[in-house]
Design a protein around this motif. Structure first.
Motif, PDB file in Angstrom:
ATOM      1  N   ILE A  33       0.843  -1.189   0.000  1.00 39.70           N
ATOM      2  CA  ILE A  33       0.000   0.000   0.000  1.00 39.70           C
ATOM      3  C   ILE A  33       0.885   1.249   0.000  1.00 39.70           C
ATOM      4  N   SER A  34       0.498   2.259  -0.761  1.00 40.51           N
ATOM      5  CA  SER A  34       1.277   3.498  -0.837  1.00 40.51           C
ATOM      6  C   SER A  34       0.882   4.428   0.292  1.00 40.51           C
ATOM      7  N   ILE A  35       1.771   5.356   0.606  1.00 37.44           N
ATOM      8  CA  ILE A  35       1.465   6.341   1.643  1.00 37.44           C
ATOM      9  C   ILE A  35       0.306   7.225   1.211  1.00 37.44           C
ATOM     10  N   GLU A  36       0.157   7.439  -0.129  1.00 40.78           N
ATOM     11  CA  GLU A  36      -0.964   8.238  -0.612  1.00 40.78           C
ATOM     12  C   GLU A  36      -2.299   7.552  -0.294  1.00 40.78           C
ATOM     13  N   ASP A  37      -2.335   6.234  -0.487  1.00 39.95           N
ATOM     14  CA  ASP A  37      -3.558   5.498  -0.159  1.00 39.95           C
ATOM     15  C   ASP A  37      -3.837   5.533   1.336  1.00 39.95           C
ATOM     16  N   ALA A  38      -2.773   5.420   2.136  1.00 40.68           N
ATOM     17  CA  ALA A  38      -2.953   5.459   3.591  1.00 40.68           C
ATOM     18  C   ALA A  38      -3.522   6.799   4.030  1.00 40.68           C
ATOM     19  N   LEU A  39      -3.025   7.880   3.442  1.00 40.09           N
ATOM     20  CA  LEU A  39      -3.530   9.206   3.792  1.00 40.09           C
ATOM     21  C   LEU A  39      -4.956   9.398   3.279  1.00 40.09           C
ATOM     22  N   ALA A  40      -5.248   8.836   2.104  1.00 40.21           N
ATOM     23  CA  ALA A  40      -6.614   8.929   1.582  1.00 40.21           C
ATOM     24  C   ALA A  40      -7.587   8.194   2.489  1.00 40.21           C
ATOM     25  N   TRP A  41      -7.145   7.028   3.011  1.00 41.59           N
ATOM     26  CA  TRP A  41      -7.999   6.308   3.953  1.00 41.59           C
ATOM     27  C   TRP A  41      -8.241   7.138   5.202  1.00 41.59           C
ATOM     28  N   GLN A  42      -7.203   7.771   5.733  1.00 43.10           N
ATOM     29  CA  GLN A  42      -7.370   8.597   6.929  1.00 43.10           C
ATOM     30  C   GLN A  42      -8.388   9.702   6.690  1.00 43.10           C
ATOM     31  N   ALA A  43      -8.308  10.346   5.503  1.00 46.94           N
ATOM     32  CA  ALA A  43      -9.262  11.415   5.189  1.00 46.94           C
ATOM     33  C   ALA A  43     -10.685  10.869   5.162  1.00 46.94           C
ATOM     34  N   TRP A  44     -10.886   9.705   4.539  1.00 47.87           N
ATOM     35  CA  TRP A  44     -12.221   9.091   4.508  1.00 47.87           C
ATOM     36  C   TRP A  44     -12.674   8.717   5.912  1.00 47.87           C
ATOM     37  N   PHE A  45     -11.790   8.127   6.708  1.00 46.97           N
ATOM     38  CA  PHE A  45     -12.122   7.677   8.058  1.00 46.97           C
ATOM     39  C   PHE A  45     -12.588   8.839   8.926  1.00 46.97           C
ATOM     40  N   ASN A  46     -11.904   9.997   8.816  1.00 44.62           N
ATOM     41  CA  ASN A  46     -12.201  11.148   9.670  1.00 44.62           C
ATOM     42  C   ASN A  46     -13.293  12.052   9.113  1.00 44.62           C
ATOM     43  N   GLU A  47     -13.734  11.770   7.888  1.00 47.72           N
ATOM     44  CA  GLU A  47     -14.717  12.628   7.240  1.00 47.72           C
ATOM     45  C   GLU A  47     -16.066  12.602   7.945  1.00 47.72           C
ATOM     46  N   ASN A  48     -16.425  11.451   8.485  1.00 45.84           N
ATOM     47  CA  ASN A  48     -17.754  11.287   9.064  1.00 45.84           C
ATOM     48  C   ASN A  48     -17.693  10.211  10.143  1.00 45.84           C
ATOM     49  N   ASP A 179     -14.627   0.595  35.445  1.00 45.98           N
ATOM     50  CA  ASP A 179     -15.275  -0.637  34.997  1.00 45.98           C
ATOM     51  C   ASP A 179     -14.244  -1.410  34.188  1.00 45.98           C
ATOM     52  N   ALA A 180     -13.539  -2.310  34.852  1.00 43.41           N
ATOM     53  CA  ALA A 180     -12.442  -3.037  34.207  1.00 43.41           C
ATOM     54  C   ALA A 180     -12.924  -3.933  33.075  1.00 43.41           C
ATOM     55  N   THR A 181     -14.208  -4.275  33.063  1.00 43.39           N
ATOM     56  CA  THR A 181     -14.729  -5.170  32.019  1.00 43.39           C
ATOM     57  C   THR A 181     -15.124  -4.424  30.753  1.00 43.39           C
ATOM     58  N   ARG A 182     -15.190  -3.089  30.832  1.00 43.49           N
ATOM     59  CA  ARG A 182     -15.603  -2.295  29.675  1.00 43.49           C
ATOM     60  C   ARG A 182     -14.650  -1.122  29.477  1.00 43.49           C
ATOM     61  N   PRO A 183     -13.639  -1.283  28.646  1.00 42.80           N
ATOM     62  CA  PRO A 183     -12.717  -0.167  28.396  1.00 42.80           C
ATOM     63  C   PRO A 183     -13.465   1.062  27.899  1.00 42.80           C
ATOM     64  N   PHE A 184     -12.973   2.208  28.284  1.00 45.49           N
ATOM     65  CA  PHE A 184     -13.535   3.496  27.890  1.00 45.49           C
ATOM     66  C   PHE A 184     -12.624   4.066  26.807  1.00 45.49           C
ATOM     67  N   LYS A 185     -13.145   4.195  25.571  1.00 44.34           N
ATOM     68  CA  LYS A 185     -12.316   4.620  24.445  1.00 44.34           C
ATOM     69  C   LYS A 185     -12.860   5.920  23.855  1.00 44.34           C
ATOM     70  N   VAL A 186     -11.960   6.880  23.725  1.00 39.17           N
ATOM     71  CA  VAL A 186     -12.312   8.140  23.074  1.00 39.17           C
ATOM     72  C   VAL A 186     -11.532   8.229  21.767  1.00 39.17           C
ATOM     73  N   HIS A 187     -12.256   8.356  20.671  1.00 39.43           N
ATOM     74  CA  HIS A 187     -11.638   8.462  19.353  1.00 39.43           C
ATOM     75  C   HIS A 187     -11.582   9.940  18.973  1.00 39.43           C
TER      76      HIS A 187
END
Length: 345
Positions: A33-48, A179-187
């Motif tokens: 995978i190219s770095i351009e594709d990786a950056l394009a994925w990041q843009a799509w991921f963060n878009e919505n 709550d050790a059984t349920r991790p708290f994740k902030v994206h």
């Protein structure tokens, strides 16, 4: 204002967002995978936020499928009999030729869409937001509380296995119920902050997130942790997890996660009207200040945005702070009906 987000389509195999997520997952798992594709994925991921939820959904299913035993080898004759071309979901393919023992490679991938159709969709998220200049406290049903700064938006999705929050923009202080059984994740953009029971502040700017821990410990993980390690090490040497203890902070951006540093100023001063900055580019300072400004303050020129700022901005005296910038950096300040513009003389 609180609203219920639109649930993900139950016909996941026909949902464009999930189909795009599946396509990205396949491409990201390629070793070349190219770095351009990786950056394009990041843009799509963060878009919505829906894109992020769909990708996490597809990734979880992909992980589960890895535990499914591989089918036994089939003969060339059986492969020749297989006419399935993956043009429609396999559940709509009525030919008796479409059977597990002799599926082609294309059909094997299509099985994923069949499983998606019956996989339980993630819990719908509740969205909370504040206007410019507004603060708000939110209490979750697990006992955690979130203090929202001005012009901030979060989406909360709690399940039996984990607690997920998407910080789409703004700043928030998270006080997490243990709550050790349920991790708290902030994206938050390029980072995922993981805690069990602690308190931490996240300030999300346009291309970075500043994480400050006020109590306990957290782990700050890169949001792109599932990319091939060779790609991560070659292009993004800082793309690895960082542990923070109380009194420490880090900055996560597209280049990776910085080493922890001592928190010089209280991370929660914004709650009492003090916005403190230490050696910060003016463009980031303005992103924070504009969440409280009556008129947005904009920059004319990258050089102005690169000016390094140290000091405190009082929320009730932003015009006075702008005047001090004008004198200290010999800037030209122009105010019109809609905005205030800063430019070099």
């Amino acid at each position: 204002m609180t609203k219920q987000s639109t649930p993900l389509s139950t016909e996941i195999d026909r949902d464009p967002t999930h189909l795009a997520a599946a396509d990205w997952l396949v491409r990201l798992q390629s070793t070349d995978i190219s770095i351009e594709d990786a950056l394009a994925w990041q843009a799509w991921f963060n878009e919505n936020p829906a894109n992020a939820h769909a990708f996490a959904h597809i990734e979880a299913i992909s992980q589960a499928l890895r535990d499914v035993p591989a089918p036994s080898a089939v003969s060339a004759r059986q492969l020749a009999l297989d006419r399935y071309d993956a043009s429609v979901p396999i559940k709509d393919w009525n030919s008796p030729r479409a059977r597990w023992p002799w599926m082609s490679i294309a059909a094997s991938f299509a099985i994923l869409t069949l499983i998606l159709a019956f996989w339980k969709t993630p819990p719908a998220a509740n969205t909370f937001a504040t206007a410019i200049g507004e603060h708000r406290n939110v209490t979750l049903n697990d006992g955690s509380t979130i203090a929202l700064g001005a012009d901030t938006r979060i989406a909360v999705a709690l399940s039996d296995k984990e607690r997920n929050i998407e910080l789409a923009k703004g700043e928030a202080l998270f006080m997490v119920a243990k709550d050790a059984t349920r991790p708290f994740k902030v994206h938050a953009g390029n980072a995922t902050i993981v805690a069990v029971g602690t308190a931490f502040n996240i300030e999300r700017d346009s291309d970075r997130a500043v994480v400050s821990v006020t109590e306990g410990r957290v782990v700050v993980e890169p949001a792109t942790y599932f990319l091939p390690l060779s790609l991560l090490h070659e292009f993004k040497p800082k793309l690895r997890s960082v542990r923070l203890a109380a009194g420490q902070q880090t900055t996560a951006g597209s280049a990776g996660i910085d080493e922890p540093t001592k928190m010089e100023d209280p991370a929660t001063g914004w709650q009492i009207g003090h916005l403190a900055f230490r050696l910060q580019p003016l463009r980031y300072v303005l992103e924070d200040v504009n969440r409280y400004a009556r008129k947005p303050i904009v920059l004319d020129g990258d050089d102005v945005g690169a000016l390094v700022i140290t000091g405190t901005v009082e929320r009730e005296n932003i015009p006075g702070w702008v005047k001090s910038l004008e004198r200290a950096f010999d800037l030209q300040v122009t105010e019109d009906a809609d905005q205030i513009t800063l430019r070099a003389r």
